[in-house]
Motif scaffolding. Sequence first.
Motif, PDB file in Angstrom:
ATOM      1  N   THR A  24       0.809  -1.214   0.000  1.00  0.00           N
ATOM      2  CA  THR A  24       0.000   0.000   0.000  1.00  0.00           C
ATOM      3  C   THR A  24       0.844   1.267   0.000  1.00  0.00           C
ATOM      4  O   THR A  24       0.303   2.356  -0.164  1.00  0.00           O
ATOM      5  CB  THR A  24      -0.921   0.024   1.231  1.00  0.00           C
ATOM      6  N   SER A  25       2.139   1.123   0.165  1.00  0.00           N
ATOM      7  CA  SER A  25       3.008   2.300   0.135  1.00  0.00           C
ATOM      8  C   SER A  25       3.053   2.897  -1.262  1.00  0.00           C
ATOM      9  O   SER A  25       2.878   2.196  -2.264  1.00  0.00           O
ATOM     10  CB  SER A  25       4.415   1.893   0.574  1.00  0.00           C
ATOM     11  N   THR A  26       3.289   4.207  -1.328  1.00  0.00           N
ATOM     12  CA  THR A  26       3.443   4.828  -2.639  1.00  0.00           C
ATOM     13  C   THR A  26       4.800   4.504  -3.245  1.00  0.00           C
ATOM     14  O   THR A  26       5.036   4.791  -4.423  1.00  0.00           O
ATOM     15  CB  THR A  26       3.318   6.358  -2.530  1.00  0.00           C
ATOM     16  N   GLY A  28       5.003  -1.208  -5.853  1.00  0.00           N
ATOM     17  CA  GLY A  28       3.800  -1.826  -6.387  1.00  0.00           C
ATOM     18  C   GLY A  28       3.253  -2.910  -5.481  1.00  0.00           C
ATOM     19  O   GLY A  28       3.364  -2.833  -4.261  1.00  0.00           O
ATOM     20  N   TRP A  46      -1.161   0.119 -10.197  1.00  0.00           N
ATOM     21  CA  TRP A  46      -1.505  -0.377  -8.869  1.00  0.00           C
ATOM     22  C   TRP A  46      -1.801   0.759  -7.883  1.00  0.00           C
ATOM     23  O   TRP A  46      -2.793   0.708  -7.149  1.00  0.00           O
ATOM     24  CB  TRP A  46      -0.385  -1.267  -8.330  1.00  0.00           C
ATOM     25  N   SER A  47      -0.965   1.780  -7.887  1.00  0.00           N
ATOM     26  CA  SER A  47      -1.148   2.832  -6.885  1.00  0.00           C
ATOM     27  C   SER A  47      -2.429   3.616  -7.137  1.00  0.00           C
ATOM     28  O   SER A  47      -3.069   4.096  -6.192  1.00  0.00           O
ATOM     29  CB  SER A  47       0.052   3.779  -6.890  1.00  0.00           C
ATOM     30  N   SER A  68      -5.234   4.022  -4.180  1.00  0.00           N
ATOM     31  CA  SER A  68      -5.733   5.302  -3.682  1.00  0.00           C
ATOM     32  C   SER A  68      -7.211   5.480  -4.012  1.00  0.00           C
ATOM     33  O   SER A  68      -7.961   6.063  -3.223  1.00  0.00           O
ATOM     34  CB  SER A  68      -4.893   6.450  -4.246  1.00  0.00           C
TER      35      SER A  68
END
Lengths: 443, 443
Positions: A142-144, A147, A202-203, A207
Amino acid sequence: MRLSSSSSSTTGFNQVTREGDKKCLNSELWHACAGPLVSLPHVGSRVVYFPQGHSEQVAASTNKEVDAHFPNYPSLPPQLICQLHNVTMHADVETDEVCAQMTLQPLSQEDQKDAYLLPAELGTASKQPSNYFCKTLTASDTSTHGGFSVPRRAAEKVFPPLDYALTPPAQELIARDLHDNEWKFRHIFRGQPKRHLLTTGWSVFVSAKRLVAGDSVLFIWNEKNQLLLGIRRATRPQTVMPSSVLSSDSMHIGLLAAAAHAAATNSRFTIFYNPRASPSEFVIPLVKYIKAVYHTRVSVGMRFRMLFETEESSVRRCTQTDIACLWLSCNSLWFWVEWSFVPGISYSFLVDNFNFDSRYMGTITGISDLDPARWPNSYWRSVKVGWDESTAGERQPRVSLWEIEPLTTFPMYPSAFPLRLKRPWPSGLPSFHGLKDDDLSIN
Amino acid sequence: MRLSSSSSSTTGFNQVTREGDKKCLNSELWHACAGPLVSLPHVGSRVVYFPQGHSEQVAASTNKEVDAHFPNYPSLPPQLICQLHNVTMHADVETDEVCAQMTLQPLSQEDQKDAYLLPAELGTASKQPSNYFCKTLTASDTSTHGGFSVPRRAAEKVFPPLDYALTPPAQELIARDLHDNEWKFRHIFRGQPKRHLLTTGWSVFVSAKRLVAGDSVLFIWNEKNQLLLGIRRATRPQTVMPSSVLSSDSMHIGLLAAAAHAAATNSRFTIFYNPRASPSEFVIPLVKYIKAVYHTRVSVGMRFRMLFETEESSVRRCTQTDIACLWLSCNSLWFWVEWSFVPGISYSFLVDNFNFDSRYMGTITGISDLDPARWPNSYWRSVKVGWDESTAGERQPRVSLWEIEPLTTFPMYPSAFPLRLKRPWPSGLPSFHGLKDDDLSIN
DNA sequence: GTGTCGGCCGTCTGCCGACAA
DNA sequence: TTGTCGGCAGACGGCCGACAC
């Protein structure tokens, strides 16, 4: 919960109705998001509706218990035998939370008597897809900064095959969610050691869906070679906010008055079942009710097992020889699985995110009305139980007969193919193995 | 709409109750967000509750009209005279949408007779703060490319003074929203020509509140030297999604059954009033009802004026000598303002985002029951009207007596200080000027 | 087999005055 | 007076393999 799209349980995927504004939800995906413990009765079958349970769900949704000085509906029995006319699957437009809308019609007195005589309908089909995987998101997912790390066996089973001659092997995946939105991901197989990753796209998904570490995503590869994508949010405490459309009191009165009116006139009424908002399964197949109430003997002191969904999956030691048993469903048929624990060996059984271990065993400590004043002679949560382990505090002290599996009696449910774990696992069944076996369970 | 925090209308700002989880909403800020047309009856006063209007609000919230084959509540009259025991201001935790929770107790038959005899309570106080500004966000304001351009006079009036000796003059502003969240902004006075800007912190606010161009923000500088910050979202079509807690039918039955039960037993019940979700003001002061129903003569063909909130503010030419009149409120007192239009001159009157021009004038075309079958002899929207201009299609074809101002009769409302526009404007009154005058109205 | 990190590059955020409406 | 733009610098997003558990 606010709804945007809906589908009949009998219609297929991606079919837009003529109105244009109502989409059809994919049934497979809905059930996958709801989880393996959630099943919906068949359209046309007879069910039992519990106003008490409905009231519990509304109380959970409004964060408000039922008020004491309430108008009584003495004509409304604690359970209504109904014909299930319609089931519509919904998903919240904001959160993707699933719920089902059911149209019920109380049976007349004569029909109710017949209900116990006529051959019972078969149990409901839980439509858990076979070719799917579910992963709880990590902080890295979930981190920016990066992926999504795809579990290797999951990617190989569920995603379309990569051309490994390419360097690195990569492709574009297109997956559709419950609202039929399209999500594109770059799927690449790279790194040292090699691993499957979803990178570009993915990001945006994370979000847009506001996913955080602990939430789960699931991918389905269905028979039509479509890739479906769903989410299951972690149960966060205190996420339920009271709605401001109607006061909770009026909502409670409304559900009771609507049911009472429908019962008095044998007319249809509509309810929403939010399987992940509260554990109140207040519409159950009539056959399940009859089996549990009339064909199962329970008594104080009896041992039982019950299935729960949990977030964690810790391994524990078995301290005694014990019998584990489980209902599995496949294509409208139910399978009863049982095997023995051996003392001293660590066991943990996990199907998807669902735990089955002895924390969810207990003993019946009493049988009585949950609310003798308001709902006398009700079977809703009529069984008082004590749980075996320390997590008992989180578990409800009362359950309904049809929620538990008494361990000392052989199950009364139609057992088409009793299986033992040591038999080869039939292909097409949901995978269900011990830790030492290969499976698609993550974590 | 999901609620997080609440406040009594009589408590102050930022006072956390002993329970710790209930915050108090600032009344000033709530009213500013609700807009100048929204007023709440006083706690303790007598009000009239219209189940029909309540039903309309629920229908708007659930996107579903009332079903035809509904249980009747013949004992429930179309209007209930009630004592208002409690008013609590709420705001949606997601959208900041305001709503009010009211606890009502129907008066007994004897008390109802007294209600028409006893001296009427004064009108409600609309608590629009005087020292505030409201700006509709431009594309530049909401773009990630830059900050927020503060209208100069607004900044000078509402923000703490800058030290203009500094180059450039700048300070940190701290403002609190309805949920008592703190927002920090860098306020700077720079550029060529010089202008007031909010830079650092602004984009965080925009994305957190999910503001888009067309939405409005408002700042209040209150008596305690606190800076308050609220939002008013543009009315976007089709934003209302049906809730899945309870079926719309059950909600309708619930509100009717709750009101009927309360009326039968003279017990309290609770309603939510969502002023910005639907235009149904279904709880009004008794005095307003009595004045309109018993002391105002209306007839077919009569001209009237009605106030509306609009998004735009176009200037139009006046084609005939006309009388503009308006109720303004200040400290529990109502002021009646009237003046003349001169033909051929452009007028547009704007208080904050609210327009008052002749598009909102019309003629009474009939007086009859809105729903003769279900609600006979009801005053709710009993007046059929025709609107003067082409925007009439968007306006409701029916209004209630107390919503309109007949233009041919002098208002019956207690007019403490009839004012003319040409008089000097009393300080402390909401600013209300023609375009040629200085004011704080934006757009 | 997979979660997290440092490294690196490219895009976008966000602050500035110019300019025009 | 203020909405929008080009310019510019720095922050962050996001792709990569290294490394450890």
